[in-house]
Design a protein around this motif. Structure first.
Motif, PDB file in Angstrom:
ATOM      1  N   LEU A 142     -20.621  -1.189 -99.991  1.00  0.00           N
ATOM      2  CA  LEU A 142     -20.654   0.278-100.038  1.00  0.00           C
ATOM      3  C   LEU A 142     -19.248   0.876 -99.990  1.00  0.00           C
ATOM      4  O   LEU A 142     -18.956   1.843-100.703  1.00  0.00           O
ATOM      5  N   ARG A 143     -18.387   0.292 -99.190  1.00  0.00           N
ATOM      6  CA  ARG A 143     -17.014   0.814 -99.124  1.00  0.00           C
ATOM      7  C   ARG A 143     -16.297   0.636-100.462  1.00  0.00           C
ATOM      8  O   ARG A 143     -15.518   1.503-100.881  1.00  0.00           O
ATOM      9  N   ALA A 144     -16.550  -0.483-101.130  1.00  0.00           N
ATOM     10  CA  ALA A 144     -15.948  -0.707-102.450  1.00  0.00           C
ATOM     11  C   ALA A 144     -16.471   0.318-103.452  1.00  0.00           C
ATOM     12  O   ALA A 144     -15.695   0.874-104.259  1.00  0.00           O
ATOM     13  N   LEU A 145     -17.765   0.608-103.407  1.00  0.00           N
ATOM     14  CA  LEU A 145     -18.339   1.609-104.311  1.00  0.00           C
ATOM     15  C   LEU A 145     -17.754   2.994-104.031  1.00  0.00           C
ATOM     16  O   LEU A 145     -17.467   3.762-104.951  1.00  0.00           O
ATOM     17  N   GLY A 146     -17.563   3.309-102.760  1.00  0.00           N
ATOM     18  CA  GLY A 146     -16.974   4.598-102.415  1.00  0.00           C
ATOM     19  C   GLY A 146     -15.518   4.698-102.823  1.00  0.00           C
ATOM     20  O   GLY A 146     -15.045   5.745-103.275  1.00  0.00           O
ATOM     21  N   ALA A 147     -14.790   3.586-102.702  1.00  0.00           N
ATOM     22  CA  ALA A 147     -13.359   3.584-103.012  1.00  0.00           C
ATOM     23  C   ALA A 147     -13.073   3.739-104.498  1.00  0.00           C
ATOM     24  O   ALA A 147     -11.958   4.124-104.883  1.00  0.00           O
ATOM     25  N   VAL A 148     -14.064   3.438-105.344  1.00  0.00           N
ATOM     26  CA  VAL A 148     -13.899   3.640-106.787  1.00  0.00           C
ATOM     27  C   VAL A 148     -13.480   5.077-107.073  1.00  0.00           C
ATOM     28  O   VAL A 148     -12.652   5.337-107.961  1.00  0.00           O
ATOM     29  N   TRP A 149     -14.026   6.012-106.315  1.00  0.00           N
ATOM     30  CA  TRP A 149     -13.727   7.431-106.536  1.00  0.00           C
ATOM     31  C   TRP A 149     -12.323   7.816-106.057  1.00  0.00           C
ATOM     32  O   TRP A 149     -11.797   8.855-106.429  1.00  0.00           O
ATOM     33  N   ARG A 169     -10.973  -1.840-108.741  1.00  0.00           N
ATOM     34  CA  ARG A 169     -10.656  -1.488-110.131  1.00  0.00           C
ATOM     35  C   ARG A 169     -11.654  -2.136-111.098  1.00  0.00           C
ATOM     36  O   ARG A 169     -12.088  -1.501-112.064  1.00  0.00           O
ATOM     37  N   PHE A 170     -12.024  -3.378-110.817  1.00  0.00           N
ATOM     38  CA  PHE A 170     -13.018  -4.065-111.644  1.00  0.00           C
ATOM     39  C   PHE A 170     -14.355  -3.325-111.609  1.00  0.00           C
ATOM     40  O   PHE A 170     -14.991  -3.115-112.646  1.00  0.00           O
ATOM     41  N   ILE A 171     -14.769  -2.915-110.408  1.00  0.00           N
ATOM     42  CA  ILE A 171     -16.033  -2.174-110.263  1.00  0.00           C
ATOM     43  C   ILE A 171     -15.947  -0.856-111.031  1.00  0.00           C
ATOM     44  O   ILE A 171     -16.894  -0.460-111.719  1.00  0.00           O
ATOM     45  N   LYS A 178     -21.025   6.309-112.340  1.00  0.00           N
ATOM     46  CA  LYS A 178     -21.814   7.327-113.033  1.00  0.00           C
ATOM     47  C   LYS A 178     -23.161   7.558-112.350  1.00  0.00           C
ATOM     48  O   LYS A 178     -23.820   8.572-112.594  1.00  0.00           O
ATOM     49  N   PHE A 179     -23.562   6.618-111.501  1.00  0.00           N
ATOM     50  CA  PHE A 179     -24.902   6.653-110.936  1.00  0.00           C
ATOM     51  C   PHE A 179     -24.955   7.155-109.492  1.00  0.00           C
ATOM     52  O   PHE A 179     -26.018   7.186-108.882  1.00  0.00           O
ATOM     53  N   TYR A 180     -23.816   7.540-108.941  1.00  0.00           N
ATOM     54  CA  TYR A 180     -23.797   8.026-107.553  1.00  0.00           C
ATOM     55  C   TYR A 180     -22.542   8.862-107.333  1.00  0.00           C
ATOM     56  O   TYR A 180     -21.615   8.838-108.152  1.00  0.00           O
ATOM     57  N   THR A 181     -22.519   9.613-106.232  1.00  0.00           N
ATOM     58  CA  THR A 181     -21.316  10.338-105.842  1.00  0.00           C
ATOM     59  C   THR A 181     -20.687   9.650-104.635  1.00  0.00           C
ATOM     60  O   THR A 181     -21.345   8.878-103.930  1.00  0.00           O
ATOM     61  N   GLN A 182     -19.438   9.939-104.391  1.00  0.00           N
ATOM     62  CA  GLN A 182     -18.760   9.349-103.238  1.00  0.00           C
ATOM     63  C   GLN A 182     -19.439   9.780-101.935  1.00  0.00           C
ATOM     64  O   GLN A 182     -19.630   8.970-101.025  1.00  0.00           O
ATOM     65  N   ASN A 183     -19.831  11.034-101.854  1.00  0.00           N
ATOM     66  CA  ASN A 183     -20.477  11.511-100.638  1.00  0.00           C
ATOM     67  C   ASN A 183     -21.816  10.829-100.391  1.00  0.00           C
ATOM     68  O   ASN A 183     -22.211  10.636 -99.235  1.00  0.00           O
ATOM     69  N   GLN A 184     -22.529  10.459-101.451  1.00  0.00           N
ATOM     70  CA  GLN A 184     -23.778   9.726-101.266  1.00  0.00           C
ATOM     71  C   GLN A 184     -23.524   8.360-100.631  1.00  0.00           C
ATOM     72  O   GLN A 184     -24.312   7.887 -99.812  1.00  0.00           O
TER      73      GLN A 184
END
Length: 271
Positions: A142-149, A169-171, A178-184
């Motif tokens: 989850l932290r990696a997904l959030g850090a994408v933003w 960067r790879f993610i 495109k499928f979620y927001t950072q706040n989510q």
């Protein structure tokens, strides 16, 4: 460019204001990370460090956010994603107000201005080794997904290592954002972090921090804390601060200095 010592005095001023308000509201505030190192090893700031870290148990953390989301200082303010601030971090940060920053001729160290204190929750974690492994994997994803933003935000404070940034960067290149927001993502993390509140056997720590699962400890390590001298005030640090610092910085933390001395100011980076 402002000197490290000038910046540290401004941070100390902010901390004193925060502690005064927190004390009136029954909030216990611990130093965290390098700030604990400073109290133990130097009786104040680590000489090269230009930011501070504080932490508090989740119940106090929630009270802290409510209180400090309002106007509380002429010179400082708190940024939080919960308030709609474009902070690009799960945890809040204390910043210098822009008018004061210009008056003091301080630089900018991120896109919001000048950040001086990170505010992290102390959360419960599973007491079993396998439970903590699944816990940290879940949080790590989850932290990696959030850090994408956050990856391409100019001048933001990036707490992930270069290796982790390559993974992020790879993610990002996969386009999953495109499928979620950072706040989510942050809201999902909130649910995981708070799921074990009240469990007596749980471990605890600031897994939201830059050292990730190294910041998880048996609950006695933080405990009720002990007070140590920090510059001209006394502050709360983890009760077993020696064990805490050895886990974060190595067995010889008291006698060695790091090769890379952290600074959020590019021109002040050493090593």
């Amino acid at each position: 460019m402002s000197s490290i010592s000038q910046i540290q005095q401004i941070e100390l001023s902010a901390l004193k204001q925060i502690l005064k308000i927190a004390d009136k509201n029954g909030i216990r505030i611990f130093l965290r990370g390098g700030s604990v190192m400073g109290a133990v090893k130097y009786g104040g700031f680590v000489p090269w460090d230009d930011d501070m870290d504080i932490a508090m148990y989740r119940e106090d953390y929630e009270k802290f956010i409510k209180i400090f989301s309002k106007e509380w200082s002429e010179d400082f303010w708190m940024a939080s994603y919960r308030n709609g601030d474009a902070i690009h971090a799960y945890f809040p940060r204390i910043l210098v107000k822009e008018s004061f920053r210009r008056e003091m001729k301080l630089p900018q160290n991120n896109h919001l201005g000048f950040s001086i204190i990170d505010v992290l929750p102390i959360d419960r974690a599973p007491s079993s080794r396998i439970g903590r492994w699944f816990y940290k994997v879940h949080i790590g994803i989850l932290r990696a997904l959030g850090a994408v933003w956050t990856l391409d935000i100019k001048d933001t404070v990036m707490i992930h290592s270069p290796r982790k940034q390559k993974i992020i960067r790879f993610i990002k290149n996969l386009g999953v954002q495109k499928f979620y927001t950072q706040n989510q993502v942050y809201e999902r993390l909130d649910k995981i972090y708070t799921a074990r509140e009240g469990q007596k056997k749980a471990w605890s720590g600031t897994i939201t921090g830059s050292l990730f699962d190294k910041e998880l400890f048996p609950k006695a390590v933080f405990g009720n804390g002990v007070y140590l001298q920090f510059e001209d005030i006394r502050v709360l640090v983890p009760a077993e601060f020696d064990s805490y610092l050895k886990q974060l910085y190595g067995e010889n933390y008291a006698n060695e200095e790091p090769n890379n001395k952290k600074s959020h100011l590019k021109s002040n980076r050493i090593g």
